[in-house]
Design a protein around this motif. Structure first.
Motif, PDB file in Angstrom:
ATOM      1  N   VAL A  82       0.831  -1.201   0.000  1.00  0.00           N
ATOM      2  CA  VAL A  82       0.000   0.000   0.000  1.00  0.00           C
ATOM      3  C   VAL A  82       0.866   1.252   0.000  1.00  0.00           C
ATOM      4  CG1 VAL A  82      -1.642   1.366   1.364  1.00  0.00           C
ATOM      5  CG2 VAL A  82      -2.019  -1.079   1.027  1.00  0.00           C
ATOM      6  N   ARG A  83       1.954   1.245   0.769  1.00  0.00           N
ATOM      7  CA  ARG A  83       2.860   2.403   0.779  1.00  0.00           C
ATOM      8  C   ARG A  83       3.449   2.637  -0.609  1.00  0.00           C
ATOM      9  NH1 ARG A  83       4.549   0.391   5.862  1.00  0.00           N
ATOM     10  NH2 ARG A  83       6.372  -0.599   4.911  1.00  0.00           N
ATOM     11  N   GLU A  84       3.830   1.548  -1.279  1.00  0.00           N
ATOM     12  CA  GLU A  84       4.391   1.700  -2.625  1.00  0.00           C
ATOM     13  C   GLU A  84       3.344   2.231  -3.603  1.00  0.00           C
ATOM     14  OE1 GLU A  84       6.409  -1.751  -4.065  1.00  0.00           O
ATOM     15  OE2 GLU A  84       8.195  -1.259  -2.903  1.00  0.00           O
ATOM     16  N   LEU A  85       2.123   1.765  -3.498  1.00  0.00           N
ATOM     17  CA  LEU A  85       1.063   2.258  -4.377  1.00  0.00           C
ATOM     18  C   LEU A  85       0.779   3.733  -4.107  1.00  0.00           C
ATOM     19  CD1 LEU A  85      -1.470  -0.733  -4.307  1.00  0.00           C
ATOM     20  CD2 LEU A  85       0.219  -0.199  -6.072  1.00  0.00           C
ATOM     21  N   ASP A  86       0.755   4.100  -2.828  1.00  0.00           N
ATOM     22  CA  ASP A  86       0.490   5.496  -2.469  1.00  0.00           C
ATOM     23  C   ASP A  86       1.598   6.434  -2.953  1.00  0.00           C
ATOM     24  OD1 ASP A  86      -1.864   4.794  -1.256  1.00  0.00           O
ATOM     25  OD2 ASP A  86      -1.071   4.810   0.788  1.00  0.00           O
ATOM     26  N   ALA A  87       2.800   5.893  -3.140  1.00  0.00           N
ATOM     27  CA  ALA A  87       3.942   6.718  -3.553  1.00  0.00           C
ATOM     28  C   ALA A  87       4.014   6.930  -5.059  1.00  0.00           C
ATOM     29  CB  ALA A  87       5.247   6.080  -3.064  1.00  0.00           C
ATOM     30  N   ILE A  88       3.179   6.240  -5.826  1.00  0.00           N
ATOM     31  CA  ILE A  88       3.209   6.376  -7.287  1.00  0.00           C
ATOM     32  C   ILE A  88       2.679   7.751  -7.691  1.00  0.00           C
ATOM     33  CG2 ILE A  88       2.230   5.505  -9.452  1.00  0.00           C
ATOM     34  CD1 ILE A  88       2.224   2.720  -8.188  1.00  0.00           C
ATOM     35  N   ASP A  89       3.386   8.418  -8.566  1.00  0.00           N
ATOM     36  CA  ASP A  89       3.048   9.771  -9.014  1.00  0.00           C
ATOM     37  C   ASP A  89       1.810   9.728  -9.915  1.00  0.00           C
ATOM     38  OD1 ASP A  89       2.953  12.353  -9.921  1.00  0.00           O
ATOM     39  OD2 ASP A  89       4.946  12.377 -10.811  1.00  0.00           O
ATOM     40  N   VAL A  90       0.709  10.323  -9.457  1.00  0.00           N
ATOM     41  CA  VAL A  90      -0.528  10.270 -10.234  1.00  0.00           C
ATOM     42  C   VAL A  90      -0.522  11.232 -11.418  1.00  0.00           C
ATOM     43  CG1 VAL A  90      -1.954   9.460  -8.322  1.00  0.00           C
ATOM     44  CG2 VAL A  90      -1.657  11.920  -8.675  1.00  0.00           C
ATOM     45  N   SER A  91       0.550  12.027 -11.557  1.00  0.00           N
ATOM     46  CA  SER A  91       0.636  12.904 -12.726  1.00  0.00           C
ATOM     47  C   SER A  91       1.160  12.150 -13.949  1.00  0.00           C
ATOM     48  CB  SER A  91       1.538  14.111 -12.428  1.00  0.00           C
ATOM     49  OG  SER A  91       2.895  13.708 -12.274  1.00  0.00           O
ATOM     50  N   GLN A  92       1.644  10.933 -13.750  1.00  0.00           N
ATOM     51  CA  GLN A  92       2.105  10.116 -14.865  1.00  0.00           C
ATOM     52  C   GLN A  92       0.913   9.636 -15.684  1.00  0.00           C
ATOM     53  OE1 GLN A  92       5.517   7.236 -13.823  1.00  0.00           O
ATOM     54  NE2 GLN A  92       4.293   7.336 -11.954  1.00  0.00           N
ATOM     55  N   PRO A  93       1.163   9.215 -16.941  1.00  0.00           N
ATOM     56  CA  PRO A  93       0.088   8.576 -17.706  1.00  0.00           C
ATOM     57  C   PRO A  93      -0.436   7.353 -16.966  1.00  0.00           C
ATOM     58  CG  PRO A  93       1.949   9.101 -19.125  1.00  0.00           C
ATOM     59  CD  PRO A  93       2.397   9.367 -17.719  1.00  0.00           C
ATOM     60  N   LEU A  94      -1.713   7.040 -17.161  1.00  0.00           N
ATOM     61  CA  LEU A  94      -2.339   5.924 -16.461  1.00  0.00           C
ATOM     62  C   LEU A  94      -1.591   4.617 -16.690  1.00  0.00           C
ATOM     63  CD1 LEU A  94      -4.633   4.735 -14.774  1.00  0.00           C
ATOM     64  CD2 LEU A  94      -5.996   4.575 -16.875  1.00  0.00           C
ATOM     65  N   SER A  95      -1.141   4.379 -17.905  1.00  0.00           N
ATOM     66  CA  SER A  95      -0.439   3.122 -18.193  1.00  0.00           C
ATOM     67  C   SER A  95       0.827   2.992 -17.368  1.00  0.00           C
ATOM     68  CB  SER A  95      -0.101   3.035 -19.687  1.00  0.00           C
ATOM     69  OG  SER A  95       0.703   4.135 -20.096  1.00  0.00           O
ATOM     70  N   ASP A  96       1.539   4.101 -17.168  1.00  0.00           N
ATOM     71  CA  ASP A  96       2.758   4.063 -16.358  1.00  0.00           C
ATOM     72  C   ASP A  96       2.429   3.831 -14.887  1.00  0.00           C
ATOM     73  OD1 ASP A  96       4.235   4.532 -18.628  1.00  0.00           O
ATOM     74  OD2 ASP A  96       4.486   6.682 -18.263  1.00  0.00           O
ATOM     75  N   ARG A  97       1.354   4.466 -14.417  1.00  0.00           N
ATOM     76  CA  ARG A  97       0.934   4.265 -13.024  1.00  0.00           C
ATOM     77  C   ARG A  97       0.599   2.802 -12.764  1.00  0.00           C
ATOM     78  NH1 ARG A  97      -3.917   8.077 -12.902  1.00  0.00           N
ATOM     79  NH2 ARG A  97      -3.139   9.032 -14.797  1.00  0.00           N
ATOM     80  N   LEU A  98      -0.174   2.221 -13.673  1.00  0.00           N
ATOM     81  CA  LEU A  98      -0.594   0.841 -13.472  1.00  0.00           C
ATOM     82  C   LEU A  98       0.571  -0.133 -13.632  1.00  0.00           C
ATOM     83  CD1 LEU A  98      -4.116   0.695 -15.156  1.00  0.00           C
ATOM     84  CD2 LEU A  98      -3.547   0.865 -12.730  1.00  0.00           C
ATOM     85  N   ALA A  99       1.523   0.179 -14.499  1.00  0.00           N
ATOM     86  CA  ALA A  99       2.703  -0.686 -14.640  1.00  0.00           C
ATOM     87  C   ALA A  99       3.505  -0.702 -13.347  1.00  0.00           C
ATOM     88  CB  ALA A  99       3.564  -0.226 -15.814  1.00  0.00           C
ATOM     89  N   GLU A 100       3.667   0.474 -12.724  1.00  0.00           N
ATOM     90  CA  GLU A 100       4.363   0.530 -11.436  1.00  0.00           C
ATOM     91  C   GLU A 100       3.587  -0.249 -10.374  1.00  0.00           C
ATOM     92  OE1 GLU A 100       5.948   4.103  -9.749  1.00  0.00           O
ATOM     93  OE2 GLU A 100       6.147   5.055 -11.712  1.00  0.00           O
ATOM     94  N   ALA A 101       2.268  -0.093 -10.403  1.00  0.00           N
ATOM     95  CA  ALA A 101       1.431  -0.799  -9.436  1.00  0.00           C
ATOM     96  C   ALA A 101       1.537  -2.308  -9.637  1.00  0.00           C
ATOM     97  CB  ALA A 101      -0.018  -0.350  -9.579  1.00  0.00           C
ATOM     98  N   ALA A 102       1.528  -2.753 -10.889  1.00  0.00           N
ATOM     99  CA  ALA A 102       1.633  -4.181 -11.177  1.00  0.00           C
ATOM    100  C   ALA A 102       2.955  -4.739 -10.672  1.00  0.00           C
ATOM    101  CB  ALA A 102       1.499  -4.425 -12.679  1.00  0.00           C
TER     102      ALA A 102
END
Length: 203
Positions: A82-102
């Motif tokens: 959860v900490r790692e997901l919360d740290a993902i920059d939401v200004s990135q494109p959605l595909s990049d956000r979800l790739a980091e989340a995956a």
């Protein structure tokens, strides 16, 4: 001036560490060793890796079984993911956000699988409890963090972010393995999730 030893010549007592912090340090040191050696890992080996005396372990854990159960609980906890997901920059494109989340969630699931596989049934009572309310709570927290990553695109999503997050988490959790094809990278997985199975040239 020589610092106090812990019944071993030349070994120093870690200074100024609270019992809670020391417990956490021991758990974090023990998890990779348990993954490698399973329940056969000794407290002496864990102590050496942590740079402490073996007696220090038994000042914060009643016995080895309690330490193993604490390591299982930590591996199954969603806190780190959860900490790692919360740290993902939401200004990135959605595909990049979800790739980091995956990537973060695949690492979390691999960690869970590794320690549970190494311990087998030696994990105590905790693994059984996570099948119920504990596991549901863990999944809910991860889904909420995923939904937050999807929130900026709410108006363009076919379904609410919460439902899309549940679908994405489910895809990660049950991603099939095939013998004749390499596993999808996080980016490839996200691409299929967002754009479907058809290639751009398909008509």
């Amino acid at each position: 001036m020589t610092e106090p030893s812990e019944n071993q010549p030349g070994r120093r007592r870690a200074p100024g560490m609270s019992p809670e912090r020391r417990r956490e340090m021991i758990i974090q040191t023990a998890i990779p060793l348990i993954t490698e050696y399973g329940a056969a890992v000794t407290t002496a080996k864990i102590a050496r890796a942590a740079g402490i005396g073996e007696g220090t372990i038994f000042r914060v854990f009643a016995d080895k079984d309690e330490l193993l159960q604490a390591c299982v609980a930590e591996a199954l906890s969603p806190e780190h993911a959860v900490r790692e997901l919360d740290a993902i920059d939401v200004s990135q494109p959605l595909s990049d956000r979800l790739a980091e989340a995956a990537e973060a969630l695949q690492a979390h699931m691999s960690r869970m699988g590794a320690i549970m596989g190494s311990l087998g049934h030696r994990g105590g009572k905790h693994p059984g409890t996570v099948r119920g309310a504990g596991r549901e709570e863990s999944t809910a927290r991860i889904r909420t963090a995923l939904a937050d990553l999807l929130e900026p695109e709410r108006s363009s999503l076919r379904r609410p972010p919460e439902q899309i997050a549940a679908l994405f988490f489910g895809l990660l959790f049950v991603q099939p393995r095939t013998d004749d094809e390499p596993d999808l990278t996080p980016g490839e997985l996200v691409d299929v999730f967002l754009h479907g199975a058809l290639s751009e040239t398909a008509g």
